[in-house]
Design a protein around this motif. Structure first.
Motif, mmCIF file in Angstrom:
data_model
loop_
_atom_site.group_PDB
_atom_site.id
_atom_site.type_symbol
_atom_site.label_atom_id
_atom_site.label_comp_id
_atom_site.label_asym_id
_atom_site.label_seq_id
_atom_site.Cartn_x
_atom_site.Cartn_y
_atom_site.Cartn_z
ATOM 1 N N ILE A 12 8.770 1.407 -19.705
ATOM 2 C CA ILE A 12 8.732 2.712 -19.046
ATOM 3 C C ILE A 12 9.413 2.639 -17.685
ATOM 4 O O ILE A 12 10.205 3.508 -17.317
ATOM 5 C CB ILE A 12 7.274 3.194 -18.896
ATOM 6 N N ARG A 13 9.098 1.570 -16.921
ATOM 7 C CA ARG A 13 9.674 1.422 -15.583
ATOM 8 C C ARG A 13 11.198 1.340 -15.652
ATOM 9 O O ARG A 13 11.909 2.035 -14.903
ATOM 10 C CB ARG A 13 9.107 0.173 -14.908
ATOM 11 N N ASN A 14 11.711 0.530 -16.558
ATOM 12 C CA ASN A 14 13.166 0.368 -16.647
ATOM 13 C C ASN A 14 13.848 1.606 -17.212
ATOM 14 O O ASN A 14 14.982 1.911 -16.833
ATOM 15 C CB ASN A 14 13.496 -0.864 -17.495
ATOM 16 N N SER A 15 13.178 2.326 -18.090
ATOM 17 C CA SER A 15 13.755 3.569 -18.598
ATOM 18 C C SER A 15 13.917 4.582 -17.475
ATOM 19 O O SER A 15 14.954 5.269 -17.381
ATOM 20 C CB SER A 15 12.867 4.147 -19.705
ATOM 21 N N ILE A 16 12.932 4.678 -16.610
ATOM 22 C CA ILE A 16 13.007 5.604 -15.477
ATOM 23 C C ILE A 16 14.133 5.191 -14.537
ATOM 24 O O ILE A 16 14.912 6.023 -14.054
ATOM 25 C CB ILE A 16 11.657 5.657 -14.739
ATOM 26 N N ILE A 17 14.235 3.888 -14.264
ATOM 27 C CA ILE A 17 15.293 3.384 -13.374
ATOM 28 C C ILE A 17 16.672 3.704 -13.939
ATOM 29 O O ILE A 17 17.578 4.147 -13.217
ATOM 30 C CB ILE A 17 15.133 1.864 -13.154
ATOM 31 N N ILE A 18 16.850 3.494 -15.231
ATOM 32 C CA ILE A 18 18.142 3.758 -15.871
ATOM 33 C C ILE A 18 18.521 5.228 -15.741
ATOM 34 O O ILE A 18 19.647 5.577 -15.363
ATOM 35 C CB ILE A 18 18.103 3.338 -17.353
ATOM 36 N N VAL A 19 17.574 6.111 -16.046
ATOM 37 C CA VAL A 19 17.850 7.548 -15.976
ATOM 38 C C VAL A 19 18.215 7.962 -14.549
ATOM 39 O O VAL A 19 19.197 8.695 -14.328
ATOM 40 C CB VAL A 19 16.634 8.354 -16.480
ATOM 41 N N VAL A 20 17.448 7.484 -13.567
ATOM 42 C CA VAL A 20 17.706 7.854 -12.173
ATOM 43 C C VAL A 20 19.081 7.353 -11.730
ATOM 44 O O VAL A 20 19.859 8.094 -11.102
ATOM 45 C CB VAL A 20 16.604 7.295 -11.260
ATOM 46 N N CYS A 21 19.407 6.093 -12.045
ATOM 47 C CA CYS A 21 20.704 5.527 -11.638
ATOM 48 C C CYS A 21 21.871 6.284 -12.266
ATOM 49 O O CYS A 21 22.857 6.596 -11.592
ATOM 50 C CB CYS A 21 20.768 4.050 -12.028
ATOM 51 N N LEU A 22 21.749 6.594 -13.547
ATOM 52 C CA LEU A 22 22.819 7.319 -14.219
ATOM 53 C C LEU A 22 23.015 8.709 -13.621
ATOM 54 O O LEU A 22 24.144 9.174 -13.441
ATOM 55 C CB LEU A 22 22.523 7.431 -15.713
ATOM 56 N N LEU A 23 21.914 9.371 -13.304
ATOM 57 C CA LEU A 23 22.018 10.703 -12.713
ATOM 58 C C LEU A 23 22.651 10.643 -11.319
ATOM 59 O O LEU A 23 23.458 11.509 -10.957
ATOM 60 C CB LEU A 23 20.639 11.350 -12.642
ATOM 61 N N VAL A 24 22.285 9.627 -10.527
ATOM 62 C CA VAL A 24 22.860 9.488 -9.188
ATOM 63 C C VAL A 24 24.359 9.228 -9.271
ATOM 64 O O VAL A 24 25.162 9.850 -8.561
ATOM 65 C CB VAL A 24 22.151 8.351 -8.416
ATOM 66 N N ILE A 25 24.772 8.300 -10.148
ATOM 67 C CA ILE A 25 26.200 7.996 -10.302
ATOM 68 C C ILE A 25 26.952 9.228 -10.794
ATOM 69 O O ILE A 25 28.033 9.557 -10.300
ATOM 70 C CB ILE A 25 26.400 6.816 -11.273
ATOM 71 N N PHE A 26 26.368 9.908 -11.763
ATOM 72 C CA PHE A 26 27.018 11.100 -12.307
ATOM 73 C C PHE A 26 27.174 12.162 -11.223
ATOM 74 O O PHE A 26 28.229 12.818 -11.129
ATOM 75 C CB PHE A 26 26.209 11.658 -13.468
ATOM 76 N N GLY A 27 26.146 12.338 -10.393
ATOM 77 C CA GLY A 27 26.228 13.331 -9.330
ATOM 78 C C GLY A 27 27.333 13.013 -8.345
ATOM 79 O O GLY A 27 28.066 13.906 -7.898
ATOM 80 N N CYS A 28 27.486 11.730 -8.010
ATOM 81 C CA CYS A 28 28.541 11.333 -7.070
ATOM 82 C C CYS A 28 29.925 11.573 -7.673
ATOM 83 O O CYS A 28 30.831 12.099 -7.019
ATOM 84 C CB CYS A 28 28.386 9.864 -6.698
#
Length: 344
Positions: A12-28
């Motif tokens: 669960i922890r790593n799934s949340i981290i992956i989603v957050v990182c992908l969204l941040v990179i995509f936003g940039c």
């Protein structure tokens, strides 16, 4: 508490981290790349290309933290750690170049500039940040564990203090001593010393986080010796296998199990208790078996003793397997513990 449990769950922890990182990179990338057009499908394709660039590094980071850092650095194998760490990330840096070529990520768009060219500086920064975040994660877990241990120690100490001052236990002890003082007065001093040792150990043990395993085993022996004295019908079969030198365990760990065995077997015509300690290296196997009345018992099993034990196993983070059940008038508990604490 629910948030803490979610955080402690690896997947669960790593799934949340992956989603957050992908969204941040995509936003940039979305804000800076003018070629991204939601109407012609590039919106989704951009996210796919970001994922292709992100996951290899993330998986490599997981392996580095879980294997190199945990298995080598934490085991104080510093030379091996440095050698394998440098070799691992050097091979990664070389291999990732071929990977990007393979997935055709080299184009003229801004996104390709960001993900297609592997900068040595950016790679070092990513590795440093990933390793630093892992140490931060371990620090958070350690603080959570220590906080829960402190709380559990307070609750356990209060619980044990109540047991020490249990009027019913002390009343029975005094009655037994009084009766023996009339029939066998010469044995009373030894019985008093036995009772005094039990109470003293309980008081002193609750002040500690860990106690020697041998002390716990000796306490169980004295407790059952006292119970045999107060109930002559009680038969105790005990076996101790292996060396306990240097092994430590939470205090009064086996007392609830032994108390329950004595309590429920006492109702039978021929109360019997059989238990075994088997130590192998830093591993311990403990089993206890007692007979009980299947019909007509005046006692109601509340499960509090086993519940407290399971809670303490969780709080102390002990690797374990606990199995228990009833069959043919016997109640059996088997507890296996691995990688117990040892004296440094």
């Amino acid at each position: 508490m629910n948030i803490i449990r979610l955080y402690q769950n690896f997947w669960i922890r790593n799934s949340i981290i992956i989603v957050v990182c992908l969204l941040v990179i995509f936003g940039c990338v979305y804000d800076t790349d003018p070629e991204i057009d939601e109407t012609n499908g590039q919106f989704l394709w951009t996210f796919v290309k970001i994922s292709r660039g992100f996951f290899p590094l993330y998986i490599a980071m997981i392996f580095s933290n879980m294997v190199l850092v945990r298995k080598l650095l934490f085991q104080k194998k510093y030379t091996l750690f440095i050698a394998f760490f440098l070799l691992y990330w050097t091979l990664y840096y070389i291999g990732i170049q071929y990977y990007y070529d393979f997935v055709h990520m080299r184009s003229e768009t801004l996104l390709a500039v960001q993900l297609g060219k592997v900068s040595l500086l950016l790679t070092v920064i990513a590795i440093s940040n990933g390793t630093a975040l892992y140490f931060l994660h371990l620090w958070i877990l350690r603080n959570i564990s220590e906080s829960r241990k402190a709380q559990m120690n307070i609750e356990t100490e209060l619980s044990f203090l109540k047991q020490q001052l249990n009027p019913h236990f002390l009343l029975n002890a005094m009655n037994n001593l009084y009766g023996e003082s009339l029939s066998e007065p010469e044995s009373v001093p030894d019985r008093i010393l036995n009772l005094s040792d039990l109470l003293r150990y309980q008081i002193e043990a609750t002040k500690k986080n860990l106690v020697p395993l041998q002390d716990e085993m000796d306490f169980v022996k004295r407790y059952l010796a006292y119970c045999s004295f107060s109930n002559e019908r009680l038969e105790v079969h005990q076996e101790y296998i292996g060396e306990t030198d240097g092994i430590e365990i939470p205090p009064l760990f086996f007392l609830p199990l032994v108390e329950n065995a004595v309590k429920f077997s006492r109702e039978t015509l021929q109360p019997q208790i059989r238990f075994e300690f088997e130590v192998s290296g830093k591993n311990l196997s403990f089993s206890i078996e007692n007979n009980f009345l299947e019909v007509g018992s005046r006692l109601n099993g509340t499960g509090i003793g086993l519940g407290n034990l399971e809670r303490r196993l969780e709080v102390y983070g002990l690797k374990h397997e606990l199995v228990y059940g009833k069959e043919n008038g016997l109640f059996t508990i088997k507890l296996q513990l691995w990688e117990l604490h040892t004296v440094a």
